[in-house]
Motif scaffolding. Structure first.
Motif, mmCIF file in Angstrom:
data_model
loop_
_atom_site.group_PDB
_atom_site.id
_atom_site.type_symbol
_atom_site.label_atom_id
_atom_site.label_comp_id
_atom_site.label_asym_id
_atom_site.label_seq_id
_atom_site.Cartn_x
_atom_site.Cartn_y
_atom_site.Cartn_z
ATOM 1 N N ALA A 121 13.614 -11.038 -35.960
ATOM 2 C CA ALA A 121 13.144 -9.818 -35.283
ATOM 3 C C ALA A 121 12.848 -8.717 -36.303
ATOM 4 O O ALA A 121 11.876 -7.965 -36.148
ATOM 5 N N ASP A 122 13.658 -8.631 -37.365
ATOM 6 C CA ASP A 122 13.365 -7.664 -38.428
ATOM 7 C C ASP A 122 12.055 -8.021 -39.115
ATOM 8 O O ASP A 122 11.241 -7.129 -39.410
ATOM 9 N N GLU A 123 11.861 -9.317 -39.375
ATOM 10 C CA GLU A 123 10.603 -9.736 -40.022
ATOM 11 C C GLU A 123 9.400 -9.362 -39.169
ATOM 12 O O GLU A 123 8.414 -8.809 -39.681
ATOM 13 N N ARG A 124 9.443 -9.681 -37.867
ATOM 14 C CA ARG A 124 8.298 -9.387 -36.988
ATOM 15 C C ARG A 124 8.076 -7.881 -36.902
ATOM 16 O O ARG A 124 6.947 -7.397 -36.954
ATOM 17 N N PHE A 125 9.158 -7.115 -36.746
ATOM 18 C CA PHE A 125 9.058 -5.648 -36.659
ATOM 19 C C PHE A 125 8.470 -5.069 -37.948
ATOM 20 O O PHE A 125 7.550 -4.232 -37.917
ATOM 21 N N LEU A 126 8.976 -5.515 -39.095
ATOM 22 C CA LEU A 126 8.505 -4.951 -40.368
ATOM 23 C C LEU A 126 7.087 -5.403 -40.699
ATOM 24 O O LEU A 126 6.335 -4.659 -41.337
ATOM 25 N N GLU A 127 6.693 -6.607 -40.247
ATOM 26 C CA GLU A 127 5.284 -7.018 -40.376
ATOM 27 C C GLU A 127 4.391 -6.039 -39.599
ATOM 28 O O GLU A 127 3.321 -5.638 -40.073
ATOM 29 N N PHE A 128 4.846 -5.664 -38.406
ATOM 30 C CA PHE A 128 4.108 -4.691 -37.589
ATOM 31 C C PHE A 128 4.020 -3.347 -38.314
ATOM 32 O O PHE A 128 2.941 -2.739 -38.401
ATOM 33 N N VAL A 129 5.134 -2.890 -38.874
ATOM 34 C CA VAL A 129 5.135 -1.632 -39.635
ATOM 35 C C VAL A 129 4.155 -1.725 -40.803
ATOM 36 O O VAL A 129 3.354 -0.798 -41.039
ATOM 37 N N CYS A 130 4.176 -2.855 -41.498
ATOM 38 C CA CYS A 130 3.282 -3.015 -42.664
ATOM 39 C C CYS A 130 1.818 -3.039 -42.251
ATOM 40 O O CYS A 130 0.948 -2.545 -42.984
ATOM 41 N N GLN A 131 1.515 -3.602 -41.080
ATOM 42 C CA GLN A 131 0.129 -3.559 -40.571
ATOM 43 C C GLN A 131 -0.305 -2.122 -40.312
ATOM 44 O O GLN A 131 -1.454 -1.744 -40.583
ATOM 45 N N LYS A 132 0.605 -1.304 -39.774
ATOM 46 C CA LYS A 132 0.294 0.115 -39.557
ATOM 47 C C LYS A 132 0.128 0.837 -40.891
ATOM 48 O O LYS A 132 -0.789 1.658 -41.051
ATOM 49 N N VAL A 133 1.019 0.544 -41.840
ATOM 50 C CA VAL A 133 0.911 1.156 -43.170
ATOM 51 C C VAL A 133 -0.427 0.819 -43.807
ATOM 52 O O VAL A 133 -1.063 1.675 -44.431
ATOM 53 N N ALA A 134 -0.873 -0.424 -43.628
ATOM 54 C CA ALA A 134 -2.149 -0.862 -44.229
ATOM 55 C C ALA A 134 -3.301 0.026 -43.779
ATOM 56 O O ALA A 134 -4.231 0.271 -44.553
ATOM 57 N N THR A 135 -3.238 0.528 -42.558
ATOM 58 C CA THR A 135 -4.321 1.381 -42.044
ATOM 59 C C THR A 135 -4.306 2.768 -42.686
ATOM 60 O O THR A 135 -5.273 3.519 -42.561
ATOM 61 N N LEU A 136 -3.201 3.124 -43.349
ATOM 62 C CA LEU A 136 -3.093 4.433 -44.019
ATOM 63 C C LEU A 136 -3.591 4.372 -45.460
ATOM 64 O O LEU A 136 -3.788 5.418 -46.094
ATOM 65 N N LEU A 137 -3.752 3.163 -45.997
ATOM 66 C CA LEU A 137 -4.045 3.014 -47.441
ATOM 67 C C LEU A 137 -5.537 3.069 -47.739
ATOM 68 O O LEU A 137 -6.355 2.880 -46.853
#
Ligand code: SME
Length: 137
Positions: A121-137
């Motif tokens: 669940a941490d992996e799936r959640f943090l993958e989601f966070v990283c996808q959002k971060v990618a949109t900021l870069l």
């Protein structure tokens, strides 16, 4: 206006949100590939200051993720031979890569003072966070 939120401000806010809301996230930070050098550079983070502001590709958990392009979940850091210790209180670590157009540009790195705390669940959640971060870069 003087209220512009920079990318680094947003990344720091994400670190703060994660650190403050998830009890077993005890150091939360971003590393990014450093230009065309074969190394990672520390970005925004929350937690104890670290000496490891530059990490060569392949070195430590973070450096290995820069090369593997895969999540790395470490239930017990003491069992890892290729590990960079930042604090003696850390028992476990999770590193999730950040992809932009399929390219691994960096990662979120989380240390825990709790042994073996990270689930899928941490992996799936943090993958989601990283996808959002990618949109900021
Ligand atoms: N433990 C990491 C180094 C970064 S610190 O956790 C902040 C590693 O082995 O790559």
């Amino acid at each position: 206006s003087n209220t512009t939120t920079t990318t680094d401000d947003k990344l720091l806010q994400i670190c703060q949100l994660l650190d403050q809301n998830i009890s077993y996230y005890n150091w939360v930070g971003f590393y990014f590939k450093n230009g065309d050098k074969n190394e990672l550079k520390l970005g925004p983070y929350v937690g104890a200051p670290t000496d490891h502001t530059i990490i060569p590709f392949g070195k430590g958990i973070c450096g290995q993720v820069a090369v593997s392009n895969e999540n790395f979940v470490v239930p017990d850091v003491a069992a890892q031979d290729n590990y960079i210790a930042c604090s003696i209180t850390v028992k476990a670590e999770i590193v999730i890569p950040i992809f932009v157009n399929g390219e691994n540009l960096g990662q979120i790195d989380i240390d825990s003072n709790t042994p073996d705390p990270f689930t899928e669940a941490d992996e799936r959640f943090l993958e989601f966070v990283c996808q959002k971060v990618a949109t900021l870069l």
